[in-house]
Scaffold this motif. Structure first.
Motif, PDB file in Angstrom:
ATOM      1  N   GLU A 100      -4.450   6.973  -4.550  1.00  0.00           N
ATOM      2  CA  GLU A 100      -3.845   5.947  -2.852  1.00  0.00           C
ATOM      3  C   GLU A 100      -5.290   5.827  -1.795  1.00  0.00           C
ATOM      4  O   GLU A 100      -6.511   6.286  -2.088  1.00  0.00           O
ATOM      5  CB  GLU A 100      -3.123   7.734  -2.495  1.00  0.00           C
ATOM      6  CG  GLU A 100      -2.166   8.059  -3.046  1.00  0.00           C
ATOM      7  CD  GLU A 100      -1.325   6.641  -3.354  1.00  0.00           C
ATOM      8  OE1 GLU A 100      -1.207   6.014  -2.187  1.00  0.00           O
ATOM      9  OE2 GLU A 100       0.396   6.497  -3.217  1.00  0.00           O
ATOM     10  N   THR A 101      -5.072   5.624  -0.842  1.00  0.00           N
ATOM     11  CA  THR A 101      -6.459   5.385   0.364  1.00  0.00           C
ATOM     12  C   THR A 101      -6.686   6.629   0.681  1.00  0.00           C
ATOM     13  O   THR A 101      -5.882   7.535   1.116  1.00  0.00           O
ATOM     14  CB  THR A 101      -5.748   4.633   1.310  1.00  0.00           C
ATOM     15  OG1 THR A 101      -5.252   2.909   0.645  1.00  0.00           O
ATOM     16  CG2 THR A 101      -7.005   4.056   2.107  1.00  0.00           C
ATOM     17  N   ILE A 115     -15.299   6.765   9.402  1.00  0.00           N
ATOM     18  CA  ILE A 115     -16.961   6.779   8.865  1.00  0.00           C
ATOM     19  C   ILE A 115     -16.860   5.681   7.369  1.00  0.00           C
ATOM     20  O   ILE A 115     -18.019   5.728   6.975  1.00  0.00           O
ATOM     21  CB  ILE A 115     -17.521   7.460   8.918  1.00  0.00           C
ATOM     22  CG1 ILE A 115     -17.685   9.191   8.383  1.00  0.00           C
ATOM     23  CG2 ILE A 115     -17.617   7.792  10.801  1.00  0.00           C
ATOM     24  CD1 ILE A 115     -17.861  10.157   8.318  1.00  0.00           C
ATOM     25  N   ALA A 116     -15.954   6.692   6.432  1.00  0.00           N
ATOM     26  CA  ALA A 116     -15.467   6.190   5.176  1.00  0.00           C
ATOM     27  C   ALA A 116     -14.401   5.644   4.818  1.00  0.00           C
ATOM     28  O   ALA A 116     -12.941   5.916   5.541  1.00  0.00           O
ATOM     29  CB  ALA A 116     -16.251   7.226   4.213  1.00  0.00           C
ATOM     30  N   LYS A 117     -14.201   4.552   3.851  1.00  0.00           N
ATOM     31  CA  LYS A 117     -12.558   4.607   3.405  1.00  0.00           C
ATOM     32  C   LYS A 117     -13.158   3.899   1.991  1.00  0.00           C
ATOM     33  O   LYS A 117     -13.306   3.021   2.033  1.00  0.00           O
ATOM     34  CB  LYS A 117     -11.891   3.597   4.226  1.00  0.00           C
ATOM     35  CG  LYS A 117     -10.433   3.166   3.780  1.00  0.00           C
ATOM     36  CD  LYS A 117     -10.202   1.232   4.215  1.00  0.00           C
ATOM     37  CE  LYS A 117      -9.286   1.275   4.256  1.00  0.00           C
ATOM     38  NZ  LYS A 117      -8.071   0.099   3.873  1.00  0.00           N
ATOM     39  N   VAL A 118     -11.870   4.197   1.001  1.00  0.00           N
ATOM     40  CA  VAL A 118     -11.611   3.696   0.031  1.00  0.00           C
ATOM     41  C   VAL A 118      -9.852   2.916  -0.913  1.00  0.00           C
ATOM     42  O   VAL A 118      -9.446   4.320   0.125  1.00  0.00           O
ATOM     43  CB  VAL A 118     -12.132   4.503  -1.520  1.00  0.00           C
ATOM     44  CG1 VAL A 118     -11.632   3.945  -2.583  1.00  0.00           C
ATOM     45  CG2 VAL A 118     -13.623   4.916  -1.474  1.00  0.00           C
ATOM     46  N   ASP A 119      -9.852   1.735  -0.815  1.00  0.00           N
ATOM     47  CA  ASP A 119      -8.709   2.141  -0.693  1.00  0.00           C
ATOM     48  C   ASP A 119      -7.726   2.015  -1.909  1.00  0.00           C
ATOM     49  O   ASP A 119      -9.129   2.475  -3.637  1.00  0.00           O
ATOM     50  CB  ASP A 119      -8.253   0.166  -0.659  1.00  0.00           C
ATOM     51  CG  ASP A 119      -8.418  -0.070   0.653  1.00  0.00           C
ATOM     52  OD1 ASP A 119      -8.013   0.372   1.185  1.00  0.00           O
ATOM     53  OD2 ASP A 119      -9.075  -1.476   1.392  1.00  0.00           O
ATOM     54  N   SER A 120      -6.391   2.421  -2.038  1.00  0.00           N
ATOM     55  CA  SER A 120      -6.039   2.016  -3.891  1.00  0.00           C
ATOM     56  C   SER A 120      -6.249   0.854  -4.379  1.00  0.00           C
ATOM     57  O   SER A 120      -6.270  -0.042  -3.747  1.00  0.00           O
ATOM     58  CB  SER A 120      -4.427   2.906  -3.186  1.00  0.00           C
ATOM     59  OG  SER A 120      -3.796   2.076  -3.166  1.00  0.00           O
ATOM     60  N   THR A 121      -5.074   0.688  -5.525  1.00  0.00           N
ATOM     61  CA  THR A 121      -5.124  -0.281  -6.483  1.00  0.00           C
ATOM     62  C   THR A 121      -3.922  -0.746  -6.277  1.00  0.00           C
ATOM     63  O   THR A 121      -3.639  -2.294  -6.797  1.00  0.00           O
ATOM     64  CB  THR A 121      -5.316  -0.533  -7.550  1.00  0.00           C
ATOM     65  OG1 THR A 121      -4.555   0.912  -8.252  1.00  0.00           O
ATOM     66  CG2 THR A 121      -7.830   0.384  -7.413  1.00  0.00           C
ATOM     67  N   HIS A 122      -3.066  -0.155  -5.139  1.00  0.00           N
ATOM     68  CA  HIS A 122      -1.403  -0.799  -5.154  1.00  0.00           C
ATOM     69  C   HIS A 122      -1.503  -2.053  -4.348  1.00  0.00           C
ATOM     70  O   HIS A 122      -2.158  -2.062  -3.749  1.00  0.00           O
ATOM     71  CB  HIS A 122      -0.856   0.350  -4.856  1.00  0.00           C
ATOM     72  CG  HIS A 122      -0.397   1.522  -5.325  1.00  0.00           C
ATOM     73  ND1 HIS A 122      -0.047   2.020  -7.491  1.00  0.00           N
ATOM     74  CD2 HIS A 122      -1.272   3.572  -5.165  1.00  0.00           C
ATOM     75  CE1 HIS A 122       0.420   3.079  -7.010  1.00  0.00           C
ATOM     76  NE2 HIS A 122      -0.497   3.675  -6.838  1.00  0.00           N
ATOM     77  N   ALA A 123      -0.454  -3.062  -4.320  1.00  0.00           N
ATOM     78  CA  ALA A 123       0.104  -3.837  -3.719  1.00  0.00           C
ATOM     79  C   ALA A 123      -0.106  -3.660  -2.733  1.00  0.00           C
ATOM     80  O   ALA A 123      -0.315  -4.296  -1.486  1.00  0.00           O
ATOM     81  CB  ALA A 123       0.796  -4.391  -4.206  1.00  0.00           C
ATOM     82  N   VAL A 124       0.748  -2.342  -2.209  1.00  0.00           N
ATOM     83  CA  VAL A 124       1.161  -2.079  -1.128  1.00  0.00           C
ATOM     84  C   VAL A 124       0.693  -1.014  -0.409  1.00  0.00           C
ATOM     85  O   VAL A 124       0.022   0.398  -1.023  1.00  0.00           O
ATOM     86  CB  VAL A 124       3.001  -1.321  -1.010  1.00  0.00           C
ATOM     87  CG1 VAL A 124       2.960  -0.571   0.237  1.00  0.00           C
ATOM     88  CG2 VAL A 124       3.828  -2.301  -1.648  1.00  0.00           C
ATOM     89  N   LEU A 219     -11.318  15.017   5.755  1.00  0.00           N
ATOM     90  CA  LEU A 219     -10.629  14.167   4.398  1.00  0.00           C
ATOM     91  C   LEU A 219      -9.644  13.714   4.938  1.00  0.00           C
ATOM     92  O   LEU A 219      -8.724  14.862   4.397  1.00  0.00           O
ATOM     93  CB  LEU A 219     -11.449  14.219   3.354  1.00  0.00           C
ATOM     94  CG  LEU A 219     -11.395  13.258   2.415  1.00  0.00           C
ATOM     95  CD1 LEU A 219     -12.097  13.233   1.061  1.00  0.00           C
ATOM     96  CD2 LEU A 219      -9.731  13.842   1.454  1.00  0.00           C
ATOM     97  N   SER A 220      -8.840  12.676   4.529  1.00  0.00           N
ATOM     98  CA  SER A 220      -6.989  12.225   4.301  1.00  0.00           C
ATOM     99  C   SER A 220      -6.618  11.336   3.399  1.00  0.00           C
ATOM    100  O   SER A 220      -7.616  11.131   2.385  1.00  0.00           O
ATOM    101  CB  SER A 220      -6.488  11.465   5.910  1.00  0.00           C
ATOM    102  OG  SER A 220      -7.073   9.901   6.231  1.00  0.00           O
ATOM    103  N   ILE A 221      -5.326  11.630   2.944  1.00  0.00           N
ATOM    104  CA  ILE A 221      -4.954  11.315   1.965  1.00  0.00           C
ATOM    105  C   ILE A 221      -3.888   9.646   2.150  1.00  0.00           C
ATOM    106  O   ILE A 221      -3.089  10.332   2.532  1.00  0.00           O
ATOM    107  CB  ILE A 221      -4.595  11.701   0.288  1.00  0.00           C
ATOM    108  CG1 ILE A 221      -6.107  12.380   0.086  1.00  0.00           C
ATOM    109  CG2 ILE A 221      -4.176  10.701  -0.441  1.00  0.00           C
ATOM    110  CD1 ILE A 221      -6.042  12.592  -0.576  1.00  0.00           C
ATOM    111  N   SER A 222      -3.646   8.739   2.394  1.00  0.00           N
ATOM    112  CA  SER A 222      -2.773   7.972   2.492  1.00  0.00           C
ATOM    113  C   SER A 222      -1.738   7.869   2.483  1.00  0.00           C
ATOM    114  O   SER A 222      -2.574   6.865   1.032  1.00  0.00           O
ATOM    115  CB  SER A 222      -3.192   6.493   4.103  1.00  0.00           C
ATOM    116  OG  SER A 222      -3.862   7.820   4.814  1.00  0.00           O
TER     117      SER A 222
END
Length: 257
Positions: A100-101, A115-124, A219-222
Motif C-alpha cells: 500500500e502507499t 517528505i517521503a512516499k512509496v506507492d503500492s503496486t496496485h492499479a487503484v 509514518l502513514s499507510i494509505s
C-alpha cells in the motif's frame, strides 16, 4: 569481508552493557555479564577510560558510566542524518510488506508536508507526491503530529475558535471535536483517518521520534476503501507502528524496553 577482531568486539560489548540498567557498571559486573576473564576486563576498562569512552562515577569507587566520547560520536552521527532519506528507505520497506502507499510527513504550522512516499503496486492507489502540503487536521499523519504538541502550542496553532477547512464531508471542522480525537490518539499511540482528506482513502499513522524522544515526523499507510476493513486496519496499525519505530531508531531514538 574481513574477520572480526576479538578485542574490539569485547570492548564494544562492554560499551553496549551501559545501555541497560542505571547506566553504571563495575568491573565485576562486566565479568559476570560477559563471562570474560578478570584480567581482560581490567585491561579493556582501563583502555576505554583512558580514551574517555567510559569514566569513573563520582563518589562511587570502582564504578563507571559512559564518558564524553560516545556522546561526541553520537552527536556527529545525528548531524549527518537526513530524515527524508531515512524516511524513504523505511517507507519502501513498509510498502514492500503491505503493498500500500506509505508516506512520511512533518508538521509546519497547521499543515503537513510529505517528505517521503512509496506507492503500492496496485492499479487503484492513492494519488499524491512528496512535497505536497495538506491541512494537518484532515490527515492521519497530521493528527498524529498535532497530538504530540504540548497543549499550549496546540492552542496557539489551532485556537478554540479556529475555522478548520473541510476537504471531504468526513473532515473534522470543530476544534473541540479535533481535541477529543487528539486525546484518543495520545491514548492509543496511533492515528486513523477515515476518508477525511480523500473520500476514497483511509489511513493509519504512527509517530516518529528523534534521539531526544521528540516526535519529529509521522509514518502513514494509505489504503483505498475497496481494500479497507477493520481487520485490515488493525494489521496496518501494527505495521505502521513497527515502521515508525524503525525510522525512530535510525534517527537515534532508543525505544523503552
Amino acid at each position: 569481508m574481513g574477520r572480526l577482531v576479538p578485542a574490539v568486539t569485547r570492548a564494544l560489548d562492554i560499551l553496549e552493557l551501559f545501555l541497560d540498567g542505571d547506566g553504571t557498571l563495575s568491573a565485576p559486573d562486566i565479568v559476570r555479564k560477559l563471562q570474560l576473564p578478570r584480567t581482560t576486563v581490567h585491561e579493556l576498562v582501563t583502555t576505554l577510560a583512558a580514551r574517555s569512552y567510559i569514566a569513573p562515577v563520582p563518589g562511587q569507587p570502582g564504578r563507571y558510566r559512559l564518558g564524553v566520547r560516545p556522546y561526541q560520536l553520537g552527536s556527529r552521527y545525528a548531524e549527518q542524518l537526513d530524515l527524508a532519506a531515512e524516511g524513504q528507505q523505511v517507507a519502501r520497506s513498509v510498502a514492500e510488506t503491505c503493498d500500500e502507499t506509505v508516506h512520511v510527513a512533518i508538521l509546519e504550522g497547521t499543515d503537513v508536508i510529505y517528505i517521503a512516499k512509496v506507492d503500492s503496486t496496485h492499479a487503484v492507489r492513492m494519488v499524491s507526491a512528496a512535497g505536497r502540503r495538506l491541512p494537518a487536521h484532515c490527515t492521519s499523519v497530521g493528527k498524529m503530529l498535532l497530538a504530540a504538541l504540548p497543549e499550549q502550542e496546540l492552542t496557539a496553532r489551532i485556537p478554540d475558535d479556529a475555522e478548520l477547512t473541510a476537504m471531504t464531508p468526513n473532515s473534522i471542522t470543530d476544534p473541540a471535536v479535533l481535541r477529543e480525537a487528539l486525546a484518543e490518539i495520545r491514548r492509543r499511540g496511533i492515528a486513523v483517518e477515515n476518508r477525511e482528506s480523500n473520500p476514497d482513502v483511509s489511513c493509519v499513522a504512527a509517530p516518529v521520534r528523534d534521539r531526544t524522544g521528540q516526535v519529529v515526523a509521522a509514518l502513514s499507510i494509505s489504503v483505498p476503501m475497496i481494500r479497507w476493513s477493520e481487520e485490515r486496519r488493525a494489521e496496518l496499525e501494527q505495521l505502521a507502528a513497527k515502521g515508525a519505530v524503525e525510522l525512530s531508531e535510525r534517527l537515534g531514538h532508543r525505544s523503552a524496553v
